[in-house]
Design an enzyme around this catalytic site. Structure first.
Site, PDB file in Angstrom:
ATOM      1  N   PHE A 250      37.075 -26.856 -35.492  1.00  0.00           N
ATOM      2  CA  PHE A 250      36.301 -26.005 -36.404  1.00  0.00           C
ATOM      3  C   PHE A 250      35.371 -26.857 -37.262  1.00  0.00           C
ATOM      4  O   PHE A 250      34.225 -26.510 -37.505  1.00  0.00           O
ATOM      5  CB  PHE A 250      37.217 -25.250 -37.375  1.00  0.00           C
TER       6      PHE A 250
ATOM      7  N   THR B 231      35.682 -10.590 -40.214  1.00  0.00           N
ATOM      8  CA  THR B 231      34.524 -11.254 -39.596  1.00  0.00           C
ATOM      9  C   THR B 231      33.866 -10.366 -38.541  1.00  0.00           C
ATOM     10  O   THR B 231      34.427  -9.360 -38.090  1.00  0.00           O
ATOM     11  CB  THR B 231      34.909 -12.605 -38.969  1.00  0.00           C
TER      12      THR B 231
ATOM     13  N   SER C 297      40.639 -13.302 -52.461  1.00  0.00           N
ATOM     14  CA  SER C 297      40.387 -12.475 -51.282  1.00  0.00           C
ATOM     15  C   SER C 297      40.902 -13.200 -50.046  1.00  0.00           C
ATOM     16  O   SER C 297      41.073 -14.421 -50.056  1.00  0.00           O
ATOM     17  CB  SER C 297      38.892 -12.173 -51.164  1.00  0.00           C
TER      18      SER C 297
ATOM     19  N   GLN D 252      31.710 -22.161 -47.330  1.00  0.00           N
ATOM     20  CA  GLN D 252      32.364 -22.764 -46.172  1.00  0.00           C
ATOM     21  C   GLN D 252      33.549 -23.549 -46.716  1.00  0.00           C
ATOM     22  O   GLN D 252      33.524 -23.987 -47.881  1.00  0.00           O
ATOM     23  CB  GLN D 252      31.367 -23.714 -45.472  1.00  0.00           C
TER      24      GLN D 252
ATOM     25  N   TYR E  55      27.262 -23.476 -48.786  1.00  0.00           N
ATOM     26  CA  TYR E  55      27.719 -24.681 -48.085  1.00  0.00           C
ATOM     27  C   TYR E  55      27.705 -25.892 -49.017  1.00  0.00           C
ATOM     28  O   TYR E  55      26.699 -26.608 -49.104  1.00  0.00           O
ATOM     29  CB  TYR E  55      26.831 -24.941 -46.848  1.00  0.00           C
TER      30      TYR E  55
ATOM     31  N   ARG F  36      23.795 -14.865 -41.417  1.00  0.00           N
ATOM     32  CA  ARG F  36      22.921 -14.991 -40.251  1.00  0.00           C
ATOM     33  C   ARG F  36      23.741 -14.916 -38.969  1.00  0.00           C
ATOM     34  O   ARG F  36      23.359 -14.293 -37.996  1.00  0.00           O
ATOM     35  CB  ARG F  36      22.181 -16.337 -40.276  1.00  0.00           C
ATOM     36  N   GLY F  37      24.904 -15.584 -38.940  1.00  0.00           N
ATOM     37  CA  GLY F  37      25.696 -15.692 -37.719  1.00  0.00           C
ATOM     38  C   GLY F  37      25.215 -16.847 -36.869  1.00  0.00           C
ATOM     39  O   GLY F  37      24.219 -17.505 -37.190  1.00  0.00           O
ATOM     40  N   ASP F  38      25.955 -17.118 -35.812  1.00  0.00           N
ATOM     41  CA  ASP F  38      25.573 -18.177 -34.867  1.00  0.00           C
ATOM     42  C   ASP F  38      25.404 -17.547 -33.505  1.00  0.00           C
ATOM     43  O   ASP F  38      26.193 -16.697 -33.094  1.00  0.00           O
ATOM     44  CB  ASP F  38      26.649 -19.268 -34.818  1.00  0.00           C
TER      45      ASP F  38
ATOM     46  N   GLU G  42      40.550 -13.477 -45.729  1.00  0.00           N
ATOM     47  CA  GLU G  42      39.679 -13.165 -44.580  1.00  0.00           C
ATOM     48  C   GLU G  42      40.502 -13.037 -43.290  1.00  0.00           C
ATOM     49  O   GLU G  42      41.381 -13.842 -43.023  1.00  0.00           O
ATOM     50  CB  GLU G  42      38.636 -14.286 -44.423  1.00  0.00           C
TER      51      GLU G  42
ATOM     52  N   ALA H 249      29.047 -11.381 -32.280  1.00  0.00           N
ATOM     53  CA  ALA H 249      27.729 -10.982 -31.800  1.00  0.00           C
ATOM     54  C   ALA H 249      27.771  -9.823 -30.792  1.00  0.00           C
ATOM     55  O   ALA H 249      26.879  -8.995 -30.762  1.00  0.00           O
ATOM     56  CB  ALA H 249      27.033 -12.183 -31.190  1.00  0.00           C
TER      57      ALA H 249
ATOM     58  N   HIS I 137      38.886 -17.723 -51.823  1.00  0.00           N
ATOM     59  CA  HIS I 137      38.806 -16.857 -50.632  1.00  0.00           C
ATOM     60  C   HIS I 137      39.523 -17.609 -49.508  1.00  0.00           C
ATOM     61  O   HIS I 137      39.084 -18.686 -49.109  1.00  0.00           O
ATOM     62  CB  HIS I 137      37.338 -16.617 -50.276  1.00  0.00           C
TER      63      HIS I 137
ATOM     64  N   HIS J  26      24.697 -26.862 -44.840  1.00  0.00           N
ATOM     65  CA  HIS J  26      24.749 -26.240 -43.517  1.00  0.00           C
ATOM     66  C   HIS J  26      24.356 -27.276 -42.465  1.00  0.00           C
ATOM     67  O   HIS J  26      23.421 -28.051 -42.680  1.00  0.00           O
ATOM     68  CB  HIS J  26      23.790 -25.024 -43.494  1.00  0.00           C
TER      69      HIS J  26
HETATM   70  P1  FAD Z   1      21.424 -18.630 -43.477  1.00  0.00           P
HETATM   71  O1  FAD Z   1      21.602 -18.410 -44.918  1.00  0.00           O
HETATM   72  O2  FAD Z   1      20.348 -17.876 -42.786  1.00  0.00           O
HETATM   73  O3  FAD Z   1      21.246 -20.204 -43.260  1.00  0.00           O
HETATM   74  C1  FAD Z   1      21.301 -20.785 -41.959  1.00  0.00           C
HETATM   75  C2  FAD Z   1      20.427 -22.037 -41.915  1.00  0.00           C
HETATM   76  O4  FAD Z   1      19.052 -21.652 -42.023  1.00  0.00           O
HETATM   77  C3  FAD Z   1      20.652 -23.035 -43.045  1.00  0.00           C
HETATM   78  O5  FAD Z   1      20.437 -24.321 -42.531  1.00  0.00           O
HETATM   79  C4  FAD Z   1      19.601 -22.665 -44.085  1.00  0.00           C
HETATM   80  O6  FAD Z   1      19.225 -23.769 -44.901  1.00  0.00           O
HETATM   81  C5  FAD Z   1      18.445 -22.194 -43.217  1.00  0.00           C
HETATM   82  N1  FAD Z   1      17.696 -21.096 -43.831  1.00  0.00           N
HETATM   83  C6  FAD Z   1      18.207 -20.061 -44.553  1.00  0.00           C
HETATM   84  N2  FAD Z   1      17.220 -19.220 -44.929  1.00  0.00           N
HETATM   85  C7  FAD Z   1      16.071 -19.732 -44.431  1.00  0.00           C
HETATM   86  C8  FAD Z   1      14.722 -19.298 -44.464  1.00  0.00           C
HETATM   87  N3  FAD Z   1      14.370 -18.168 -45.091  1.00  0.00           N
HETATM   88  N4  FAD Z   1      13.783 -20.068 -43.825  1.00  0.00           N
HETATM   89  C9  FAD Z   1      14.131 -21.195 -43.192  1.00  0.00           C
HETATM   90  N5  FAD Z   1      15.416 -21.665 -43.129  1.00  0.00           N
HETATM   91  C10 FAD Z   1      16.368 -20.929 -43.727  1.00  0.00           C
HETATM   92  N6  FAD Z   1      29.562 -16.190 -38.592  1.00  0.00           N
HETATM   93  C11 FAD Z   1      29.696 -15.083 -37.815  1.00  0.00           C
HETATM   94  O7  FAD Z   1      29.118 -15.041 -36.711  1.00  0.00           O
HETATM   95  N7  FAD Z   1      30.448 -14.010 -38.217  1.00  0.00           N
HETATM   96  C12 FAD Z   1      31.102 -14.005 -39.402  1.00  0.00           C
HETATM   97  O8  FAD Z   1      31.786 -13.008 -39.722  1.00  0.00           O
HETATM   98  C13 FAD Z   1      30.979 -15.139 -40.262  1.00  0.00           C
HETATM   99  N8  FAD Z   1      31.563 -15.169 -41.474  1.00  0.00           N
HETATM  100  C14 FAD Z   1      31.342 -16.231 -42.320  1.00  0.00           C
HETATM  101  C15 FAD Z   1      31.858 -16.189 -43.615  1.00  0.00           C
HETATM  102  C16 FAD Z   1      31.643 -17.239 -44.484  1.00  0.00           C
HETATM  103  C17 FAD Z   1      32.203 -17.156 -45.892  1.00  0.00           C
HETATM  104  C18 FAD Z   1      30.905 -18.375 -44.063  1.00  0.00           C
HETATM  105  C19 FAD Z   1      30.691 -19.539 -44.995  1.00  0.00           C
HETATM  106  C20 FAD Z   1      30.391 -18.421 -42.781  1.00  0.00           C
HETATM  107  C21 FAD Z   1      30.582 -17.354 -41.895  1.00  0.00           C
HETATM  108  N9  FAD Z   1      30.037 -17.334 -40.611  1.00  0.00           N
HETATM  109  C22 FAD Z   1      30.184 -16.231 -39.806  1.00  0.00           C
HETATM  110  C23 FAD Z   1      29.303 -18.499 -40.113  1.00  0.00           C
HETATM  111  C24 FAD Z   1      27.791 -18.367 -40.398  1.00  0.00           C
HETATM  112  O9  FAD Z   1      27.262 -17.255 -39.721  1.00  0.00           O
HETATM  113  C25 FAD Z   1      27.141 -19.656 -39.924  1.00  0.00           C
HETATM  114  O10 FAD Z   1      27.492 -20.715 -40.783  1.00  0.00           O
HETATM  115  C26 FAD Z   1      25.630 -19.586 -39.714  1.00  0.00           C
HETATM  116  O11 FAD Z   1      25.252 -20.782 -39.024  1.00  0.00           O
HETATM  117  C27 FAD Z   1      24.824 -19.511 -40.981  1.00  0.00           C
HETATM  118  O12 FAD Z   1      24.950 -18.312 -41.607  1.00  0.00           O
HETATM  119  P2  FAD Z   1      24.275 -18.071 -43.045  1.00  0.00           P
HETATM  120  O13 FAD Z   1      24.473 -16.681 -43.387  1.00  0.00           O
HETATM  121  O14 FAD Z   1      24.699 -19.110 -43.991  1.00  0.00           O
HETATM  122  O15 FAD Z   1      22.736 -18.332 -42.649  1.00  0.00           O
END
Ligand code: FAD
Length: 298
Positions: free
Chosen positions: A227, A60, A27, A187, A156, A118-120, A29, A63, A277, A160
């Site tokens: 990055f 992608t 795939s 990642q 990750y 989750r996003g940042d 991106e 926000a 990917h 992360h």
């Molecule tokens: P989560 O899975 O929620 O994890 C984030 C952090 O919180 C981790 O440290 C985890 O250990 C912790 N955590 C998770 N669940 C819980 C819980 N239930 N309770 C307590 N702690 C928890 N960002 C964007 O803004 N837009 C995009 O389109 C985008 N695409 C991406 C695509 C890929 C393939 C990847 C790898 C990353 C992408 N990102 C994108 C970046 C991503 O949003 C960030 O890395 C963000 O900081 C974490 O997202 P996540 O979905 O992994 O979060």
């Protein structure tokens, strides 16, 4: 030189004869372009990479409101051009109501795959949204749409950057899978052992969804360093030092980067990665260079 060429050929032959090869998922991106020129360029990139027969293109998600609209427009255009497209969706600034609305719109356009994140939080933004973590978003997508979408989540291998402990990060990853994820994309990383150990640890936790390595081609040293600092992906010292040594020599950086990332992909595929990917950055050349070295199309 000859010996290296021979060795390279043997490795490629191994990949091509691999019985798993046709089950692997590839795939690409993209990010939603901001300008008309960017839109045109992405169309050309899409056609070049689309000729390789990827499983899907993902797009992608940012926000702000206009960025979100551009994700929608980009995804629906890719779909209308005849390719499978997977929008990314994130928790940041999202409510249950607006996620439900966007899911319904995607379903109406025949989209059947979502990358749930989750996003940042962008600097200056204060409203996190109704979902705190990706597992909550995954659970909501399942609650609202049932099995309509194949859901990918992020993984990750080098952990992360906000995770207090690797074990917790793994447990949180497992929670996303339990909430309903079908697959994961990692990642990017340049340490394949981190990926293999991560996958092994997931298996020990009973997590057996495909975890597809995210591949970042190396084309620009300063951008990659920026990055990597932000997302916690390590650039191994020997790669960093070589890139520093090339200075502004873009041709040398690209040639070195193609070699290094090809070797990484070969190792990942040889040892059973379920696909690749590519983070294309809306460019086709670097991804095509790696793809052709791997001889994946034949
Ligand atoms: P989560 O899975 O929620 O994890 C984030 C952090 O919180 C981790 O440290 C985890 O250990 C912790 N955590 C998770 N669940 C819980 C819980 N239930 N309770 C307590 N702690 C928890 N960002 C964007 O803004 N837009 C995009 O389109 C985008 N695409 C991406 C695509 C890929 C393939 C990847 C790898 C990353 C992408 N990102 C994108 C970046 C991503 O949003 C960030 O890395 C963000 O900081 C974490 O997202 P996540 O979905 O992994 O979060």
């Amino acid at each position: 030189m000859v010996a290296w060429g021979l060795c390279h050929f043997v490795k490629i032959t191994l990949v091509r004869q691999d019985p798993m090869a046709d089950q692997r998922q590839y795939s690409f991106e993209f990010f939603p372009p901001k300008t008309d020129k960017g839109v045109e360029k992405l169309r050309a990139t899409r056609e070049k990479l689309g000729a390789l027969g990827p499983m899907y293109f993902s797009v992608t998600f940012g926000a702000g409101g206009s960025t979100r609209d551009r994700t929608f427009e980009t995804v629906t255009e890719i779909k209308a051009a005849g390719y499978a497209a997977a929008p990314h969706l994130s928790c940041i600034g999202s409510t249950r109501a607006n996620i439900a609305d966007i899911l319904d719109q995607y379903a109406a356009h025949g989209i059947d795959r979502i990358v749930a994140l989750r996003g940042d939080m962008p600097s200056g933004m204060v409203e996190a949204g109704e979902f705190r973590h990706a597992n909550e978003l995954v659970a909501f997508i399942r609650e609202h749409s049932g099995g309509q979408f194949h859901i990918e989540v992020a993984a990750y291998p080098e952990f992360h950057p906000q995770a207090s402990k690797p074990e917790k990060d793994l447990a949180n990853f497992a929670a996303k899978v339990k909430a309903g994820a079908d697959g994961a994309i990692t990642q990017y990383f340049y340490n394949p052992d981190a990926y293999f150990r991560f996958v092994d640890d997931c298996h020990k936790l009973g997590v057996d969804i495909p975890i597809v390595p995210g591949i970042m081609p190396i084309t620009n040293h300063s951008q990659l360093a920026r990055f990597s600092d932000a997302c916690g992906a390590e650039i191994p010292r020997w790669i960093r030092r070589r890139l520093e040594g090339f200075g502004d020599d873009v041709t040398a950086i690209r040639a070195f980067g193609t070699d290094v990332v090809t070797a990484l992909c070969e190792r990942l595929l040889e040892k059973g990665a379920p696909g690749l990917h590519f983070y294309t950055m809306n460019q086709s050349e670097a991804t095509l260079g790696i793809w052709n070295n791997l001889a994946l199309s034949s």
